[in-house]
Write a protein that holds these residues in place. Structure first.
Motif, PDB file in Angstrom:
ATOM      1  N   ARG A 169       0.899  -1.377   0.334  1.00 50.02           N
ATOM      2  CA  ARG A 169      -0.426  -0.357   0.183  1.00 50.02           C
ATOM      3  C   ARG A 169       0.909   1.011   0.050  1.00 50.02           C
ATOM      4  O   ARG A 169       0.616   2.369  -0.697  1.00 50.02           O
ATOM      5  N   LEU A 170       2.574   0.852   0.914  1.00 48.21           N
ATOM      6  CA  LEU A 170       2.946   2.258   0.440  1.00 48.21           C
ATOM      7  C   LEU A 170       3.669   2.393  -0.543  1.00 48.21           C
ATOM      8  O   LEU A 170       3.880   3.731  -0.765  1.00 48.21           O
ATOM      9  N   LYS A 171       3.844   1.133  -1.277  1.00 46.79           N
ATOM     10  CA  LYS A 171       5.043   1.155  -2.731  1.00 46.79           C
ATOM     11  C   LYS A 171       3.893   0.584  -3.564  1.00 46.79           C
ATOM     12  O   LYS A 171       4.060  -0.535  -4.062  1.00 46.79           O
ATOM     13  N   PRO A 172       2.838   0.846  -4.643  1.00 45.50           N
ATOM     14  CA  PRO A 172       2.021   0.329  -4.942  1.00 45.50           C
ATOM     15  C   PRO A 172       2.490  -0.211  -6.347  1.00 45.50           C
ATOM     16  O   PRO A 172       2.261  -1.269  -6.927  1.00 45.50           O
ATOM     17  N   HIS A 173       3.900   0.654  -6.917  1.00 43.94           N
ATOM     18  CA  HIS A 173       3.816   0.139  -7.270  1.00 43.94           C
ATOM     19  C   HIS A 173       5.612  -0.813  -7.828  1.00 43.94           C
ATOM     20  O   HIS A 173       6.672  -1.238  -8.466  1.00 43.94           O
ATOM     21  N   ALA A 174       5.984  -1.442  -6.831  1.00 42.71           N
ATOM     22  CA  ALA A 174       6.298  -2.402  -6.339  1.00 42.71           C
ATOM     23  C   ALA A 174       6.473  -3.208  -7.190  1.00 42.71           C
ATOM     24  O   ALA A 174       5.800  -4.303  -7.304  1.00 42.71           O
ATOM     25  N   ASN A 175       7.523  -3.847  -7.467  1.00 43.59           N
ATOM     26  CA  ASN A 175       8.009  -5.399  -7.926  1.00 43.59           C
ATOM     27  C   ASN A 175       8.107  -6.817  -6.877  1.00 43.59           C
ATOM     28  O   ASN A 175       8.965  -6.406  -6.162  1.00 43.59           O
ATOM     29  N   MET A 176       7.462  -7.612  -6.985  1.00 40.89           N
ATOM     30  CA  MET A 176       7.833  -8.567  -6.270  1.00 40.89           C
ATOM     31  C   MET A 176       8.647  -9.199  -6.068  1.00 40.89           C
ATOM     32  O   MET A 176       9.071  -9.725  -7.364  1.00 40.89           O
ATOM     33  N   LEU A 177       9.260  -9.627  -5.592  1.00 36.99           N
ATOM     34  CA  LEU A 177      10.807 -10.720  -5.591  1.00 36.99           C
ATOM     35  C   LEU A 177      10.601 -11.742  -5.610  1.00 36.99           C
ATOM     36  O   LEU A 177      11.525 -11.871  -6.511  1.00 36.99           O
TER      37      LEU A 177
END
Length: 304
Positions: free
Chosen positions: A142-150
């Motif tokens: 929610r803080l980083k909605p565009h983060a790539n999943m590891l």
């Protein structure tokens, strides 16, 4: 005059239901004013967007007003409910809903009052015992909605790291899981970290049969930032536990998911990395958050 129902008579000093009162207010002020070197661990400063960070800062977008006691009452009631409810298959959806409803309040509270990780876990204990740290990961996304999943980027970026470490740095540890091997090798590739001599951990190994809760309580004071404990055989651990202050949080047996929860915890609990580990974590900022590569990480990209 009759007592107010459920009132103990000391709530103006400290009310455990809402974590408020004159004593708690003074303690928060004292914690906030402590010199950074006297704090148990370093907190992140105000979040700023950088040219290399494509994600938006949810904390700067919060619309709640912590001074509006009447308007905050429904949210505070949900927080008390979260503190009192025991997780079960039936109420997990309700816990997720309550965590969602209190998200803006929680982020603004963390940003303004700078609570310790232990304070946050005391106020929101479901971070500890719901779904092997899944609420930490959910908060992070929610803080980083565009983060790539590891789990998506790891299989692409970690094998070249392991290959480079073996061929160029003489890395020879034989871990059963190549992803774990690559994460351990990255600490050598991105030298000088010297993690062990500095007492700053990323992953500590603990044999099966040890009491994890006791270990977390008695760990070295130098190990104050979040880190992982791999439980079982060193080169083939059975499970991973995230250590947050003195609280162990089981995070499963998949190293990529476990490590992602470790990485996420720095953002969720608003904590800085150890200075010696900034380069190491920058590698994951680049690959998971599309942030700018710095120093050794930039140089590593050029030779990979």
């Amino acid at each position: 005059m009759s007592k107010i129902r459920n009132c103990k008579g000391y709530e103006h000093f400290y009310d455990p239901a809402t974590n408020t009162g004159s004593i708690e207010s003074k303690l928060k002020t004292m914690r906030y004013k402590l010199p950074i070197q006297e704090k148990a661990y370093k907190k992140r400063g105000p979040k700023r967007k950088s040219s290399g960070d494509s994600s938006s800062s949810m904390e700067s977008d919060c619309t709640v007003d912590l001074r509006d006691n009447e308007g905050m009452q429904p949210i505070k009631e949900k927080i008390v409910w979260l503190q009192q409810i025991a997780p079960s298959p039936e109420n997990i959806p309700l816990i997720h809903s309550a965590m969602d409803a209190t998200f803006d309040y929680r982020r603004l509270d963390i940003q303004q009052d700078h609570p310790s990780i232990s304070d946050i876990l005391h106020k929101y204990p479901r971070f500890i015992d719901v779904g092997q740290g899944e609420l930490i990961l959910k908060e992070y996304y929610r803080l980083k909605p565009h983060a790539n999943m590891l789990k998506d980027v790891g299989p692409k970026v970690l094998p070249p790291i392991l290959k480079y470490a073996v061929e160029e740095k003489g890395f020879s540890d034989q871990y059963a899981d190549e992803n774990l091997a690559a994460i351990m090798a990255l600490q050598i590739v991105l030298a000088p970290l010297n993690c062990k001599t500095e007492g700053k951990a990323i992953i500590e190994f603990l044999g099966a049969g040890n009491n994890i809760a006791e270990y977390a309580q008695n760990k070295s004071k130098e190990l104050s930032q979040p880190f992982l404990v791999a439980v079982g055989r060193k080169y083939d651990p059975d499970q991973f536990v995230l250590i947050l202050d003195h609280t162990p949080v089981p995070v499963g047996c998949d190293i990529l998911l476990a490590f992602e929860k470790l990485f996420a915890s720095f953002w969720v609990f608003n904590v800085h990395y150890y200075p010696k580990l900034t380069t190491f974590y920058n590698f994951f900022e680049v690959n998971c958050l599309d942030m700018k590569a710095k120093g050794a990480v930039h140089s590593l990209s050029a030779v990979m």
